[in-house]
Enzyme design. Structure first.
Site, PDB file in Angstrom:
ATOM      1  N   GLY A  95       0.805  -1.219   0.000  1.00  0.00           N
ATOM      2  CA  GLY A  95       0.000   0.000   0.000  1.00  0.00           C
ATOM      3  C   GLY A  95       0.834   1.263   0.000  1.00  0.00           C
ATOM      4  N   LYS A  96       2.057   1.140  -0.444  1.00  0.00           N
ATOM      5  CA  LYS A  96       2.969   2.278  -0.433  1.00  0.00           C
ATOM      6  C   LYS A  96       2.453   3.426  -1.311  1.00  0.00           C
ATOM      7  CE  LYS A  96       7.017   1.069  -1.738  1.00  0.00           C
ATOM      8  NZ  LYS A  96       7.821   1.703  -2.765  1.00  0.00           N
ATOM      9  N   ASN A 141       0.105  -0.984   7.995  1.00  0.00           N
ATOM     10  CA  ASN A 141      -0.971  -0.568   7.086  1.00  0.00           C
ATOM     11  C   ASN A 141      -2.056  -1.642   6.957  1.00  0.00           C
ATOM     12  OD1 ASN A 141      -2.232   1.177   5.235  1.00  0.00           O
ATOM     13  ND2 ASN A 141      -1.295   0.101   3.499  1.00  0.00           N
ATOM     14  N   GLY A 167      78.507  -2.793  18.580  1.00  0.00           N
ATOM     15  CA  GLY A 167      79.545  -3.785  18.887  1.00  0.00           C
ATOM     16  C   GLY A 167      80.641  -3.109  19.704  1.00  0.00           C
ATOM     17  N   LEU A 168      81.533  -3.908  20.218  1.00  0.00           N
ATOM     18  CA  LEU A 168      82.597  -3.381  21.071  1.00  0.00           C
ATOM     19  C   LEU A 168      83.523  -2.455  20.295  1.00  0.00           C
ATOM     20  CD1 LEU A 168      83.495  -6.767  22.798  1.00  0.00           C
ATOM     21  CD2 LEU A 168      82.412  -4.763  23.906  1.00  0.00           C
ATOM     22  N   SER A 169      84.287  -1.672  21.041  1.00  0.00           N
ATOM     23  CA  SER A 169      85.327  -0.855  20.415  1.00  0.00           C
ATOM     24  C   SER A 169      86.308  -1.803  19.723  1.00  0.00           C
ATOM     25  CB  SER A 169      86.031  -0.037  21.497  1.00  0.00           C
ATOM     26  OG  SER A 169      87.101   0.670  20.938  1.00  0.00           O
ATOM     27  N   SER A 175      83.481   0.628  12.169  1.00  0.00           N
ATOM     28  CA  SER A 175      83.815   1.742  11.277  1.00  0.00           C
ATOM     29  C   SER A 175      84.314   1.247   9.926  1.00  0.00           C
ATOM     30  CB  SER A 175      84.875   2.637  11.912  1.00  0.00           C
ATOM     31  OG  SER A 175      84.408   3.072  13.162  1.00  0.00           O
ATOM     32  N   SER A 198      77.070   1.819  21.327  1.00  0.00           N
ATOM     33  CA  SER A 198      75.730   1.689  21.936  1.00  0.00           C
ATOM     34  C   SER A 198      75.564   0.392  22.715  1.00  0.00           C
ATOM     35  CB  SER A 198      74.642   1.835  20.876  1.00  0.00           C
ATOM     36  OG  SER A 198      74.916   1.089  19.706  1.00  0.00           O
TER      37      SER A 198
HETATM   38  N1  GDP Z   1      -8.146  -2.233   2.709  1.00  0.00           N
HETATM   39  C1  GDP Z   1      -7.030  -1.578   2.463  1.00  0.00           C
HETATM   40  N2  GDP Z   1      -6.473  -1.689   1.252  1.00  0.00           N
HETATM   41  C2  GDP Z   1      -5.345  -1.000   1.005  1.00  0.00           C
HETATM   42  C3  GDP Z   1      -4.753  -0.178   1.998  1.00  0.00           C
HETATM   43  N3  GDP Z   1      -3.635   0.393   1.468  1.00  0.00           N
HETATM   44  C4  GDP Z   1      -3.562  -0.065   0.188  1.00  0.00           C
HETATM   45  N4  GDP Z   1      -4.570  -0.912  -0.084  1.00  0.00           N
HETATM   46  C5  GDP Z   1      -4.818  -1.636  -1.333  1.00  0.00           C
HETATM   47  O1  GDP Z   1      -3.712  -2.527  -1.546  1.00  0.00           O
HETATM   48  C6  GDP Z   1      -3.422  -2.640  -2.943  1.00  0.00           C
HETATM   49  C7  GDP Z   1      -1.972  -2.295  -3.211  1.00  0.00           C
HETATM   50  O2  GDP Z   1      -1.747  -0.917  -2.932  1.00  0.00           O
HETATM   51  P1  GDP Z   1      -0.622  -0.064  -3.647  1.00  0.00           P
HETATM   52  O3  GDP Z   1      -0.655   1.262  -2.999  1.00  0.00           O
HETATM   53  O4  GDP Z   1      -0.748  -0.102  -5.127  1.00  0.00           O
HETATM   54  O5  GDP Z   1       0.655  -0.873  -3.176  1.00  0.00           O
HETATM   55  P2  GDP Z   1       2.200  -0.639  -3.509  1.00  0.00           P
HETATM   56  O6  GDP Z   1       2.551  -1.723  -4.438  1.00  0.00           O
HETATM   57  O7  GDP Z   1       2.862  -0.810  -2.178  1.00  0.00           O
HETATM   58  O8  GDP Z   1       2.370   0.723  -4.036  1.00  0.00           O
HETATM   59  C8  GDP Z   1      -4.376  -1.709  -3.641  1.00  0.00           C
HETATM   60  O9  GDP Z   1      -5.455  -2.456  -4.115  1.00  0.00           O
HETATM   61  C9  GDP Z   1      -4.800  -0.743  -2.554  1.00  0.00           C
HETATM   62  O10 GDP Z   1      -6.042  -0.164  -2.786  1.00  0.00           O
HETATM   63  C10 GDP Z   1      -5.383  -0.090   3.292  1.00  0.00           C
HETATM   64  O11 GDP Z   1      -4.921   0.583   4.213  1.00  0.00           O
HETATM   65  N5  GDP Z   1      -6.518  -0.815   3.460  1.00  0.00           N
END
Ligand code: GDP
Lengths: 300, 636
Positions: free
Chosen positions: B38-39, B167, B469-471, B476, B543
């Protein structure tokens, strides 16, 4: 202890990039487009080398369709700051009478801008060209590098860009190759305006609201800047209170209705605005991903 | 100006907006998660909720949602982000992207390093420019292999502070236990990696829960929302706290009156009047002026691009590093490093690459690949080469010594990139663990021309041949023959005779205990200076005491002092008695004579022993030369 706010941070980062280019490249040039981003870029470049003078020239690629006010401002700026300003026009395109109205935005931009830029870079043997592009301008730019490498034919190969670790830029190029360098990569449109306000940077008056003669074409508000804009039947220029959010060739650049007459007004307007600056550029509306296509061909 | 608001109201509003800019700082964070965690949705959410997305961008995403989206009819927030067309069409993202959003408090640069194939390279690139990492975990899957991998890479890149976002908390019914189990498991992972600070938050990127606001589904989570965490994490803490470093980028000499050194303060701070040293030249001066982006400053801090003017006309060039005299950087030409390979051509040990450090550049060779590291398990694996996206622990050797700090101390001055000298591709990125071979410390005034330079000029490795060494042992005579032979071989030499020195340099010294020690100290010191000058120094000196010879040895570097025992029995010496001294000693005319009424302590383990009852002086000299060659000393 002094603290750096985000504008200070951006400012220093940009200066670092500009100095790096001057230290590492043989023949740099600043691509000066007269707009607000160029104004900020120029301001930063002057700071980077103070108290010395700018160690490189400026290059303006003139499509011959810029607003008249832009050309006036360009010449004034060069004179005021004692800058070396190279102006390049694609003479071949000019002879063929290429223009945005007769040939459409795509052909006009290809020939009078993209092609003209390549000509000028080759003609002067520039190996590094500063541009004012920002990553926030368009989605395809979000991944653009600060140093963007171009092959011998100026082509941009998205697969062949160098990773940028820390602020250690790899500036090595082979003979005939070049780089486009974007010191404003991390700036947003709003940052640019805040910085213009803070530093009191002079701008072309077109950015500020004034009554201007306008016709509506393809959903854009086009200013009738000279009589090359042949009016179509039924078209009647109307005095509208407008300003421009970006500047380019006047027949391709849409104005916005606005009362913002000062930089501060613009900042307020922007913080409330709901549309991006690219919406007013005719070139983008061609198709999804069009910017990326343009870039591969060498458009800035 | 709108008609219903007076100018005063508008002025006040812009005043607030502008005032905020002055105090708004910037946070750069990297967001890590594996595919489908969900990034993209979370980033889209951050941009959307902070109103950093414009209507036309939303409508573009809306129209694309119908083509590429995964959310049926509603806008797929992930589509607000997608960049390159090719990637969009393939439905994957393969490169580092930068996103911008801001809140009244802070401006954020979110570094998004997605993709499968180039993962390590992209993450490392992104992390190199980030202050903090936002690690995303799918509540349904918990801490997975990729989570460990990402955390390992960000730790390697020096990120010590992590925000853990659990998430899709909506999909586990907002279950507190699921969340706290994940947090606990992640803490264990992070502890192993040296993470200093972890803040966790349960979120739903889809519904917005705990992203900007708590919507009430996780009443058990008393902590801050994700945005609050992002807004409050301290920025650039380590950079500001570290010692002052200014890698010189460019020398600004617009006219004969002005000479400034430009660069970005990598760490710490500098003030006017501060005493500084340039590395590697070792030249010292005082900061006279600091020019910031907007003119003269009293003080400059990490992150600022400045130009400094020094009080003295010393010559500093691009590639040098200016630091405070009280905390100069280390200086070395051989390092143990972690290296991430970023090129499709594999790494070749022994091949030379161009290396770029914060200040200097040079030619680097990977002399030893100790092991490769499995990014998933952190196991060490034997390896002969590194392929794209592999991480190794290696030794690198540079063609010259450079100023640096270990990466754990300073990310800016402890990092480097490797560049292929033919393709010019950036092939690797490295972080310095420590120096393997330290060059001379430059905290004291080091001259630009040093011992190594002079040794190069004479094409020989200078050293001391200490004949004891000795003298009358034959010291030398052997020393004399030896010098002649070395001269005829084109060597630069000097013969220091203990007796002769007593007539000049040491004529103020008698034979008391202190005077004898001082006598030998001076001889050793003169010999050391001559080694520094590049000469092969032959010392011929009785020495008699081990401790004294040991003192002389300790004054030069390892491999520069050779103790040669000219071993002739006392009877033989006394029989030879070339100067009639033994006779006098026996008669009691000479007191404290070595071997008679004063002891001689023979070396226990001399570097070379010469028995003069078996070899001639000429043969002995040849033996010394053979010995020198076998040690790789003396000759270039
Ligand atoms: N239920 C739910 N679905 C989520 C959440 N965050 C992301 N998703 C879903 O997970 C899937 C992958 O999300 P995406 O942002 O494309 O993931 P990425 O590959 O990490 O960028 C998508 O279908 C989103 O709608 C969340 O907090 N809850």
């Amino acid at each position: 202890m002094p603290v750096l706010n985000h504008l200070d941070h951006l400012e220093s980062e940009s200066i670092h990039i500009i100095r790096e280019v001057v230290a590492e490249f043989r023949h740099p040039v600043l691509l000066y487009s007269i707009g607000k981003d160029s104004a900020v870029l120029l301001h930063l470049a002057l700071k980077a080398f103070a108290p010395g003078k700018l160690p490189f020239p400026l290059l303006h690629v003139d499509t011959t369709w810029k607003f008249r006010e832009m050309i006036r401002f360009r010449d004034e700026t060069a004179a005021r700051l004692g800058l070396e300003m190279i102006v390049h026009v694609n003479q071949d395109g000019l002879a063929r009478k290429v223009g945005p109205i007769s040939h459409g935005s795509r052909v006009h931009t290809d020939i009078m801008k993209t092609e003209a830029l390549k000509q000028a870079l080759d003609l002067h043997g520039f190996d590094a060209a500063f541009g004012g592009a920002r990553r926030d301008e368009e989605r395809s730019r979000a991944k653009e590098r600060v140093f963007s490498f171009r092959g011998a034919s100026h082509r941009w190969d998205p697969k062949n860009q160098r990773p940028e670790f820390w602020n250690l830029y790899n500036t090595r190029i082979a003979p005939g190759e070049g780089v486009r360098v974007f010191p404003l990569s991390n700036w947003t449109e709003l940052d640019v305006w805040h910085y213009i306000e803070r530093e009191n940077i002079p701008l072309v008056s077109l950015y500020f609201s004034a009554p201007r003669p306008i016709v509506r074409r393809n959903g854009l508000l086009i200013m009738v800047d000279d009589d090359r804009l042949v009016l179509e039947p039924g078209e009647e220029p109307a005095e509208l209170q407008v300003r421009f959010r970006t500047l380019g060739c006047y027949p391709l650049t849409g104005a916005i209705e606005s009362k913002a007459g000062t930089v501060q007004d613009i900042i307020l307007e922007l913080t409330q605005s709901r549309s991006s600056e690219r919406e007013v550029r005719a070139i983008d509306n061609d198709r999804v991903g069009s910017m990326e296509k343009k870039k591969q061909e060498g458009y800035f | 100006m709108s008609s219903n608001a007076g100018p005063g109201a508008a002025t006040q509003e812009i005043g607030t907006v502008l005032a905020r800019q002055d105090v708004k700082d910037q946070l750069r964070f990297i967001i890590c998660g594996s595919v489908d965690d969900g990034k993209s949705t979370l980033l889209g959410r951050l941009l959307y909720d902070s109103r950093n997305i414009f209507d036309d961008q939303i409508s573009a995403a809306e129209s694309e949602s119908r083509v590429y989206g995964t959310q049926g009819d509603s806008v797929d927030l992930a589509l607000l982000l997608d960049g390159l067309q090719a990637e969009r069409e393939q439905g994957i993202t393969i490169d580092v992207a930068y996103r911008y959003f801001e809140t009244p408090k802070r401006k954020f640069i979110a570094i998004d390093a997605p993709g499968h194939e180039q993962y390590t390279r992209n993450m490392a690139t992104g992390a190199s420019n980030a202050d903090v990492a936002l690690v995303l975990v799918d509540a349904r899957n918990g801490v997975v292999t990729q989570t460990r991998r990402h955390s390992h890479i960000i730790a390697l890149m020096g990120i010590r502070r992590v925000i853990l976002a659990v998430n899709k908390i909506d999909l586990v019914d907002y279950d507190r236990r699921v969340y706290s189990d994940i947090v606990r498991e992640y803490q264990a992972v992070a502890r192993d990696l040296g993470t200093e600070e972890i803040n966790a938050v349960p979120v739903s990127a889809l519904t917005g829960e705990n992203v900007f606001t708590a919507c009430g589904n996780t009443p058990w989570h008393g902590g801050p929302t994700l945005l609050e965490l992002l807004e409050n994490v301290e920025v650039r803490r380590d950079e500001l706290a570290a010692a002052f470093r200014l890698p010189v980028q460019w020398v600004n000499r617009p006219n004969p009156e002005f000479r400034g050194y430009s660069g970005t303060v990598a760490s710490g701070h500098v003030e006017r009047g501060m005493s500084v040293v340039a590395s590697p030249s070792g030249r010292q001066s005082t900061v006279e002026r600091i020019l910031g982006p907007s003119g003269d400053l009293e003080k400059a801090i990490a992150g600022q691009s400045i130009t400094i003017v020094l009080a003295d006309e010393i010559d500093v060039s691009r590639g040098e590093m200016i630091a405070g005299t009280d905390s100069p950087p280390e200086f070395a030409d051989q390092f143990a490093v972690h290296l991430i390979w970023t090129d499709s051509q594999p790494m070749l040990p022994e091949r030379s690459y161009s290396a770029r450090f914060a200040s200097a550049s040079g030619i680097a060779q990977i002399t030893d690949l100790t092991h490769r590291i499995d990014v998933n398990t952190r196991n060490r694996l034997a390896a002969k080469t590194l392929e794209l996206n592999e991480i190794g622990y290696c030794k690198i050797t540079l063609d010259h010594a450079i100023p640096f700090d270990p990466y754990s101390v300073n990310r800016r001055t402890g990092s480097f990139v490797l560049i292929d000298r033919f393709s010019n591709a950036t092939v690797g990125a490295g972080v310095i663990d420590f120096a393997l071979r330290r060059a001379s410390n430059i905290s004291w005034q080091e001259m630009k021309v040093d011992k190594a330079t002079r040794a190069r000029a004479t094409a020989q490795r200078p050293c001391i041949l200490w004949l004891t060494g000795l003298s009358g042992a034959g010291k030398s005579t052997i020393a004399d023959r030896l010098e002649q032979k070395l001269q005829s071989l084109g060597r630069f030499t000097y013969l220091l005779d203990g007796d002769n020195v007593r007539h000049g340099l040491n004529k103020d010294l008698g034979f008391t205990e202190e005077d004898r020690v001082e006598n030998i100290r001076r001889i050793a010191e003169v010999a050391r200076l001559m080694v520094d000058a590049g000469l092969i120094v032959i010392v011929s000196f009785i020495s008699p005491f081990r401790s004294e010879r040991q003192m002389a040895r300790s004054m030069v570097e390892d491999g520069e002092f050779f103790e040669i025992f000219v071993d002739t029995p006392l009877e033989v010496c006394e029989e030879r008695d070339p100067k009639g001294l033994y006779a006098k000693a026996r008669q009691g005319i000479l007191a404290n004579f070595t071997g008679i009424d004063s002891p001689y302590e023979p070396p226990e383990r001399p570097d070379l022993r010469i028995n003069t009852t078996k070899v001639t002086a000429d043969e002995a000299a040849d033996d010394v030369i053979g010995f020198l060659r076998s040690k790789g000393a003396g000759f270039g």
